[in-house]
Design an enzyme around this catalytic site. Structure first.
Site, mmCIF file in Angstrom:
data_model
loop_
_atom_site.group_PDB
_atom_site.id
_atom_site.type_symbol
_atom_site.label_atom_id
_atom_site.label_comp_id
_atom_site.label_asym_id
_atom_site.label_seq_id
_atom_site.Cartn_x
_atom_site.Cartn_y
_atom_site.Cartn_z
ATOM 1 N N CYS A 142 -6.557 -1.908 9.573
ATOM 2 C CA CYS A 142 -5.385 -2.154 10.427
ATOM 3 C C CYS A 142 -5.759 -2.537 11.862
ATOM 4 O O CYS A 142 -4.940 -3.099 12.587
ATOM 5 C CB CYS A 142 -4.465 -0.946 10.430
ATOM 6 N N HIS A 196 0.205 -2.186 16.538
ATOM 7 C CA HIS A 196 0.132 -2.246 15.077
ATOM 8 C C HIS A 196 1.289 -1.409 14.539
ATOM 9 O O HIS A 196 1.546 -0.304 15.023
ATOM 10 C CB HIS A 196 -1.212 -1.683 14.603
ATOM 11 N N ASN A 219 4.159 -1.827 7.043
ATOM 12 C CA ASN A 219 2.816 -1.908 7.630
ATOM 13 C C ASN A 219 2.060 -3.040 6.933
ATOM 14 O O ASN A 219 1.728 -2.933 5.751
ATOM 15 C CB ASN A 219 2.111 -0.562 7.427
HETATM 16 N N1 ACO Z 1 9.437 9.946 -0.798
HETATM 17 C C1 ACO Z 1 9.844 11.213 -0.921
HETATM 18 N N2 ACO Z 1 9.028 12.242 -0.689
HETATM 19 C C2 ACO Z 1 7.761 11.972 -0.342
HETATM 20 C C3 ACO Z 1 7.273 10.678 -0.223
HETATM 21 C C4 ACO Z 1 8.175 9.621 -0.462
HETATM 22 N N3 ACO Z 1 7.816 8.336 -0.363
HETATM 23 N N4 ACO Z 1 5.968 10.718 0.154
HETATM 24 C C5 ACO Z 1 5.647 12.007 0.249
HETATM 25 N N5 ACO Z 1 6.707 12.769 -0.054
HETATM 26 C C6 ACO Z 1 6.816 14.210 -0.084
HETATM 27 C C7 ACO Z 1 5.482 14.899 -0.317
HETATM 28 O O1 ACO Z 1 5.185 14.952 -1.693
HETATM 29 C C8 ACO Z 1 5.750 16.250 0.290
HETATM 30 O O2 ACO Z 1 6.471 17.009 -0.646
HETATM 31 P P1 ACO Z 1 6.156 18.607 -0.809
HETATM 32 O O3 ACO Z 1 6.472 19.194 0.543
HETATM 33 O O4 ACO Z 1 7.100 18.991 -1.896
HETATM 34 O O5 ACO Z 1 4.719 18.690 -1.165
HETATM 35 C C9 ACO Z 1 6.678 15.959 1.455
HETATM 36 O O6 ACO Z 1 7.251 14.667 1.201
HETATM 37 C C10 ACO Z 1 5.989 15.945 2.794
HETATM 38 O O7 ACO Z 1 4.811 15.166 2.662
HETATM 39 P P2 ACO Z 1 3.908 14.825 3.896
HETATM 40 O O8 ACO Z 1 2.797 13.935 3.445
HETATM 41 O O9 ACO Z 1 3.573 16.097 4.585
HETATM 42 O O10 ACO Z 1 4.967 14.000 4.772
HETATM 43 P P3 ACO Z 1 4.827 13.507 6.262
HETATM 44 O O11 ACO Z 1 5.950 13.992 7.063
HETATM 45 O O12 ACO Z 1 3.430 13.695 6.796
HETATM 46 O O13 ACO Z 1 5.062 11.935 6.085
HETATM 47 C C11 ACO Z 1 3.780 9.907 6.004
HETATM 48 C C12 ACO Z 1 4.187 11.182 5.282
HETATM 49 C C13 ACO Z 1 5.035 9.060 6.219
HETATM 50 C C14 ACO Z 1 2.799 9.151 5.134
HETATM 51 C C15 ACO Z 1 3.161 10.281 7.366
HETATM 52 O O14 ACO Z 1 2.168 11.259 7.204
HETATM 53 C C16 ACO Z 1 2.558 9.091 8.042
HETATM 54 O O15 ACO Z 1 3.216 8.135 8.359
HETATM 55 N N6 ACO Z 1 1.269 9.146 8.348
HETATM 56 C C17 ACO Z 1 0.609 8.038 8.987
HETATM 57 C C18 ACO Z 1 -0.019 7.258 7.939
HETATM 58 C C19 ACO Z 1 0.013 5.786 8.183
HETATM 59 O O16 ACO Z 1 0.826 5.240 8.881
HETATM 60 N N7 ACO Z 1 -0.893 5.139 7.517
HETATM 61 C C20 ACO Z 1 -0.958 3.730 7.549
HETATM 62 C C21 ACO Z 1 -2.346 3.278 7.592
HETATM 63 S S1 ACO Z 1 -3.165 3.785 9.026
HETATM 64 C C22 ACO Z 1 -2.414 3.068 10.224
HETATM 65 O O17 ACO Z 1 -1.895 2.018 10.044
HETATM 66 C C23 ACO Z 1 -2.390 3.753 11.523
#
Ligand code: ACO
Length: 325
Positions: free
Chosen positions: A115, A252, A282
């Site tokens: 990214c 980004h 993204n």
């Molecule tokens: N739909 C519904 N529920 C979901 C989904 C989904 N798509 N994805 C995960 N969950 C659930 C999980 O299973 C979990 O359930 P549980 O509590 O029963 O176990 C719950 O939601 C919480 O999961 P987390 O992973 O803790 O959720 P979080 O609030 O951290 O959000 C996310 C997840 C959106 C991926 C977040 O961590 C994030 O955006 N991180 C940054 C990652 C990123 O942007 N990466 C891109 C590449 S790197 C970059 O570009 C910078």
């Protein structure tokens, strides 16, 4: 004292025609429009058609950038493409873009920094132009991330989309002060200790397969806010600008909550930030030039506007670039 700068002559972008909404994804995995919007700010993403390759996206974006720059492709002597989804393991996608544009001189190569790829590619092209080795460059960010996603993993497949964007740069003599047009500063960083937070579980040299994207979302989120805020501050201190002197932040587009976290930490007003992730998701290395293109078309990038681009991605890699349009 005369000083060579890489001046931005044109911007272009391309998005595949097919749009996948959050509701569409909720028919593939157990998720909902509400969850995706609340946690990420994403509403939809574009997906490349069968047979539509990363180089096709990059060629379309480059063509638009060249037309807007008023530069003939044959006058380009450097093509740098940032991508993690090359058409083939080799040759470089940049070489295919070069050929597709009808260019057969100079050099073309890919940059792999996930990214952060566009910021890395911009830094490399800028150094080549300022050294005098090349005169005009196309810097492309092009991705078909839909092809490396695990479409059964709701934690990752909801986040990404396909697309491409490009900038045309030209070496021009400037005064060498902070009022110059062009790329004013670039900073790139990496730290391989964090590889396991975000990676693809395959590759020609390990599994002989392409593999799928794997991510520890929470940890990536934490590092993104911390590392991107740090590199923005570093860039501003080095160039002597205050945060509110930047006309437009073009980050980004990973997650709206990451962008909001950085804005809060650095006290950046949201109206100075370009947000496109609602419509694009993204798109990894393509997201910054795609956002620049939206800003250009919305007339937010008139001549002499000061813009700050930043990113973090797998590696981990991160970086920032300050430029005057
Ligand atoms: N739909 C519904 N529920 C979901 C989904 C989904 N798509 N994805 C995960 N969950 C659930 C999980 O299973 C979990 O359930 P549980 O509590 O029963 O176990 C719950 O939601 C919480 O999961 P987390 O992973 O803790 O959720 P979080 O609030 O951290 O959000 C996310 C997840 C959106 C991926 C977040 O961590 C994030 O955006 N991180 C940054 C990652 C990123 O942007 N990466 C891109 C590449 S790197 C970059 O570009 C910078």
């Amino acid at each position: 004292m005369a000083f060579i700068r890489s001046v931005i002559r044109g911007v272009g972008a391309y998005l595949p025609a097919k749009v996948l909404t959050n509701d569409d994804i909720s028919k593939i995995v157990d998720t909902s429009d509400e969850w995706i919007r609340e946690r990420t700010g994403i509403e939809q993403r574009h997906i490349a058609a069968d047979g539509e390759l990363t180089s096709d996206l990059g060629i379309a974006a480059s063509r638009q950038a060249l037309v807007r720059a008023g530069i003939d492709p044959v006058d380009i002597d450097l093509v740098v493409c940032a991508t993690s989804t090359p058409d083939r393991t080799f040759p470089a996608t940049a070489v295919r873009i070069q050929a597709g544009l009808g260019i057969s001189k100079g050099a073309a190569f890919d940059v792999q920094a996930v990214c952060s790829g566009f910021v890395y590619a911009l830094a490399i092209a800028d150094n080549f132009l300022r050294s005098g080795q090349f005169k005009r460059a196309i810097v492309v960010g092009a991705e078909t991330f839909s092809r490396i996603l695990d479409w059964s993993d709701r934690g990752t497949c909801v986040l990404f989309g396909d697309g491409a964007g490009a900038l045309v740069l030209e070496a021009q003599t400037q005064l060498g002060n902070r009022d110059d047009r062009g790329i004013l500063s670039t900073t790139i960083r990496s730290d391989g200790r964090f590889e396991e937070l975000l990676y693809v579980d395959g590759g020609p040299g390990s599994t002989k397969t392409t593999g799928h994207l794997r991510m520890n979302g929470r940890e990536v989120f934490r590092h993104a806010v911390q590392k991107i805020s740090g590199v923005i501050e570093e860039t501003l201190v080095e160039t002597g600008y205050a945060p509110d002197e930047v006309d437009l932040y073009v980050p980004h587009q990973a997650n709206k909550r990451i962008l909001d976290g950085i804005a809060k930490r650095l006290n950046i007003s949201p109206d100075r930030i370009m947000y496109t992730l609602a419509k694009h998701g993204n798109t990894s290395a393509a997201s910054i030039p795609l956002a620049l293109n939206v800003a250009f078309e919305a007339r937010r990038l008139s001549e002499r506007k000061l813009i700050l681009m930043e990113a973090m991605g797998g590696g981990l890699t991160w970086g920032a670039a300050l430029a005057r349009w």
